[in-house]
Design a protein around this motif. Structure first.
Motif, PDB file in Angstrom:
ATOM      1  N   MET A 116      37.182  26.574  39.729  1.00 51.27           N
ATOM      2  CA  MET A 116      38.564  26.589  39.136  1.00 51.27           C
ATOM      3  C   MET A 116      39.848  26.709  40.177  1.00 51.27           C
ATOM      4  O   MET A 116      40.741  26.179  40.050  1.00 51.27           O
ATOM      5  N   CYS A 117      39.585  27.096  40.938  1.00 49.90           N
ATOM      6  CA  CYS A 117      40.644  27.751  42.228  1.00 49.90           C
ATOM      7  C   CYS A 117      40.422  26.583  43.093  1.00 49.90           C
ATOM      8  O   CYS A 117      40.951  26.847  44.431  1.00 49.90           O
ATOM      9  N   GLY A 118      39.400  26.318  43.657  1.00 43.03           N
ATOM     10  CA  GLY A 118      39.273  25.115  44.513  1.00 43.03           C
ATOM     11  C   GLY A 118      38.259  25.993  45.950  1.00 43.03           C
ATOM     12  O   GLY A 118      37.424  27.076  44.935  1.00 43.03           O
ATOM     13  N   ALA A 119      37.561  25.610  46.365  1.00 44.01           N
ATOM     14  CA  ALA A 119      36.746  25.441  47.580  1.00 44.01           C
ATOM     15  C   ALA A 119      36.708  26.961  48.643  1.00 44.01           C
ATOM     16  O   ALA A 119      36.251  27.661  47.631  1.00 44.01           O
ATOM     17  N   TRP A 120      37.271  27.183  49.141  1.00 51.61           N
ATOM     18  CA  TRP A 120      37.724  28.096  49.834  1.00 51.61           C
ATOM     19  C   TRP A 120      38.724  29.862  49.902  1.00 51.61           C
ATOM     20  O   TRP A 120      38.054  30.979  49.078  1.00 51.61           O
ATOM     21  N   PRO A 121      39.424  29.234  48.692  1.00 53.76           N
ATOM     22  CA  PRO A 121      39.767  30.373  47.654  1.00 53.76           C
ATOM     23  C   PRO A 121      39.599  30.682  46.624  1.00 53.76           C
ATOM     24  O   PRO A 121      39.664  31.686  46.371  1.00 53.76           O
ATOM     25  N   GLY A 122      38.429  29.301  46.125  1.00 54.71           N
ATOM     26  CA  GLY A 122      37.503  29.978  44.492  1.00 54.71           C
ATOM     27  C   GLY A 122      36.687  31.075  45.537  1.00 54.71           C
ATOM     28  O   GLY A 122      35.840  32.339  44.850  1.00 54.71           O
ATOM     29  N   ALA A 123      36.274  30.750  46.842  1.00 59.39           N
ATOM     30  CA  ALA A 123      35.088  31.567  47.635  1.00 59.39           C
ATOM     31  C   ALA A 123      34.969  32.860  47.411  1.00 59.39           C
ATOM     32  O   ALA A 123      34.863  33.885  47.525  1.00 59.39           O
ATOM     33  N   LEU A 124      36.975  32.950  47.820  1.00 58.69           N
ATOM     34  CA  LEU A 124      37.298  34.498  47.998  1.00 58.69           C
ATOM     35  C   LEU A 124      37.498  35.264  46.384  1.00 58.69           C
ATOM     36  O   LEU A 124      37.413  36.069  46.398  1.00 58.69           O
ATOM     37  N   VAL A 125      37.961  34.318  45.559  1.00 58.44           N
ATOM     38  CA  VAL A 125      38.082  35.119  44.329  1.00 58.44           C
ATOM     39  C   VAL A 125      36.534  35.452  43.792  1.00 58.44           C
ATOM     40  O   VAL A 125      36.454  36.577  43.098  1.00 58.44           O
ATOM     41  N   ALA A 126      35.379  34.530  44.629  1.00 55.96           N
ATOM     42  CA  ALA A 126      34.524  34.995  44.389  1.00 55.96           C
ATOM     43  C   ALA A 126      33.939  36.791  44.799  1.00 55.96           C
ATOM     44  O   ALA A 126      33.106  37.261  44.322  1.00 55.96           O
ATOM     45  N   VAL A 127      33.928  36.347  46.159  1.00 55.18           N
ATOM     46  CA  VAL A 127      34.062  37.901  46.865  1.00 55.18           C
ATOM     47  C   VAL A 127      34.758  38.699  46.162  1.00 55.18           C
ATOM     48  O   VAL A 127      33.854  40.197  46.163  1.00 55.18           O
ATOM     49  N   SER A 128      36.182  39.073  45.698  1.00 52.14           N
ATOM     50  CA  SER A 128      36.226  40.372  45.134  1.00 52.14           C
ATOM     51  C   SER A 128      35.532  40.111  43.590  1.00 52.14           C
ATOM     52  O   SER A 128      36.374  41.307  43.592  1.00 52.14           O
ATOM     53  N   GLY A 129      35.794  39.371  43.242  1.00 49.72           N
ATOM     54  CA  GLY A 129      35.005  39.993  42.036  1.00 49.72           C
ATOM     55  C   GLY A 129      34.058  40.598  42.052  1.00 49.72           C
ATOM     56  O   GLY A 129      33.841  41.334  41.399  1.00 49.72           O
ATOM     57  N   PHE A 130      33.750  39.427  43.091  1.00 51.02           N
ATOM     58  CA  PHE A 130      31.554  40.639  43.215  1.00 51.02           C
ATOM     59  C   PHE A 130      32.478  42.146  43.607  1.00 51.02           C
ATOM     60  O   PHE A 130      31.124  43.165  43.294  1.00 51.02           O
ATOM     61  N   ALA A 131      32.757  42.405  44.452  1.00 53.35           N
ATOM     62  CA  ALA A 131      32.834  43.872  44.642  1.00 53.35           C
ATOM     63  C   ALA A 131      33.852  44.355  43.476  1.00 53.35           C
ATOM     64  O   ALA A 131      33.737  45.629  43.582  1.00 53.35           O
ATOM     65  N   PHE A 132      34.846  43.592  42.878  1.00 55.33           N
ATOM     66  CA  PHE A 132      35.526  44.234  42.007  1.00 55.33           C
ATOM     67  C   PHE A 132      34.334  45.127  40.810  1.00 55.33           C
ATOM     68  O   PHE A 132      34.952  45.671  40.508  1.00 55.33           O
ATOM     69  N   MET A 133      33.218  44.024  40.217  1.00 56.56           N
ATOM     70  CA  MET A 133      31.906  44.335  39.451  1.00 56.56           C
ATOM     71  C   MET A 133      31.436  45.443  40.307  1.00 56.56           C
ATOM     72  O   MET A 133      30.934  46.094  38.847  1.00 56.56           O
ATOM     73  N   LEU A 134      31.360  45.658  40.933  1.00 61.74           N
ATOM     74  CA  LEU A 134      30.095  46.746  41.593  1.00 61.74           C
ATOM     75  C   LEU A 134      31.799  47.931  41.635  1.00 61.74           C
ATOM     76  O   LEU A 134      30.675  49.043  41.148  1.00 61.74           O
ATOM     77  N   PHE A 135      31.916  48.095  41.579  1.00 60.57           N
ATOM     78  CA  PHE A 135      33.616  49.372  41.490  1.00 60.57           C
ATOM     79  C   PHE A 135      33.473  49.903  39.678  1.00 60.57           C
ATOM     80  O   PHE A 135      33.567  51.291  39.788  1.00 60.57           O
ATOM     81  N   VAL A 136      34.113  48.460  39.739  1.00 62.93           N
ATOM     82  CA  VAL A 136      34.483  48.974  38.322  1.00 62.93           C
ATOM     83  C   VAL A 136      33.641  49.696  36.796  1.00 62.93           C
ATOM     84  O   VAL A 136      34.087  50.172  36.195  1.00 62.93           O
ATOM     85  N   GLY A 137      32.166  48.659  36.800  1.00 60.54           N
ATOM     86  CA  GLY A 137      31.397  49.244  36.229  1.00 60.54           C
ATOM     87  C   GLY A 137      30.930  51.212  36.303  1.00 60.54           C
ATOM     88  O   GLY A 137      30.947  51.397  35.713  1.00 60.54           O
ATOM     89  N   PRO A 138      31.015  51.503  37.543  1.00 59.28           N
ATOM     90  CA  PRO A 138      30.281  52.993  37.761  1.00 59.28           C
ATOM     91  C   PRO A 138      31.162  53.567  37.419  1.00 59.28           C
ATOM     92  O   PRO A 138      31.258  54.727  36.688  1.00 59.28           O
ATOM     93  N   ALA A 139      32.736  52.986  37.486  1.00 57.72           N
ATOM     94  CA  ALA A 139      33.641  53.572  37.595  1.00 57.72           C
ATOM     95  C   ALA A 139      34.196  54.175  35.958  1.00 57.72           C
ATOM     96  O   ALA A 139      34.788  54.558  34.790  1.00 57.72           O
TER      97      ALA A 139
END
Length: 211
Positions: A71-94
């Motif tokens: 939905m966000c395009g090539a490299w902006p979408g890659a940044l969305v995926a990376v930040s989303g993956f990090a968000f998933m790793l932290f928000v779950g244990p929280a």
């Protein structure tokens, strides 16, 4: 007799109808709202006891991030995926820490057995404790296995009295009372920062595609 009528000459450039730009705001708002909520839900699913729930939560989270990437395009979408993956790793244990601290059932218990196991990834010895609540009539003589990440430290010995915290709904793994302290400020700040970062990348990617 045939008469010819002259057509009036056209002056100025010819006008052609403009193609209407596709409306992207509905998709942008949906991505801004649905993607973080879905990732948080997948991270909560991964906190459930059992390997199947962990794998299912991870798979669905990756699927959401791939859709947001598209939905966000090539490299902006890659940044969305990376930040989303990090968000998933932290928000779950929280979420795990918050829910277990709020609704966890604290019981007096005793350590009846200890053991070690070899972890596959780090190849280090992990520690596990088998704990039984003292109020056996109320707890139904059920035993709980608590590993080193949930409070089974090296100092615990067989026969030692401890405080055990369990989830009444059996969603979260049991922990020692010393390991249940609620959400730390660092978890709140990191999870919130990653959420803001992911939202910014989503908004930038969607506006970039519109331009």
């Amino acid at each position: 007799m045939t008469t010819w009528k002259s057509e009036p000459a056209t002056t100025g450039p010819e006008t052609t109808p403009r193609m209407a730009r596709p409306r992207r705001w509905p998709g942008t708002l949906a991505t801004l709202i649905v993607a973080p909520a879905a990732i948080a839900g997948c991270s909560w699913l991964a906190q459930k006891q059992g390997t199947l729930a962990l794998l299912l939560g991870a798979f669905l989270g990756m699927l959401v991030m791939v859709i947001a990437w598209v939905m966000c395009g090539a490299w902006p979408g890659a940044l969305v995926a990376v930040s989303g993956f990090a968000f998933m790793l932290f928000v779950g244990p929280a979420l795990d820490d918050y829910v277990l601290n709020q609704r966890g059932l604290r019981q007096d218990a005793v350590v009846v057995d200890t053991g070690t196991y070899r972890t596959k990834h780090t190849r280090a010895d992990g520690r596990t404790c088998t704990v039984v609540p003292l109020d056996t009539a109320k707890a139904g003589s059920r035993s709980y296995d608590v590993d080193g990440t949930d409070g089974c430290g090296e100092g615990l010995k067989t026969g030692q009295r401890v405080t055990l915290v369990t989830d009444p709904r059996d969603w979260l793994a049991p922990r020692m009372g010393t390991d249940v302290t609620g959400v730390s400020p660092s978890q709140v700040w990191i999870s919130g920062g990653l959420l803001v970062l992911m939202e910014a990348f989503i908004l930038y990617g969607r506006l970039r595609r519109r331009a």
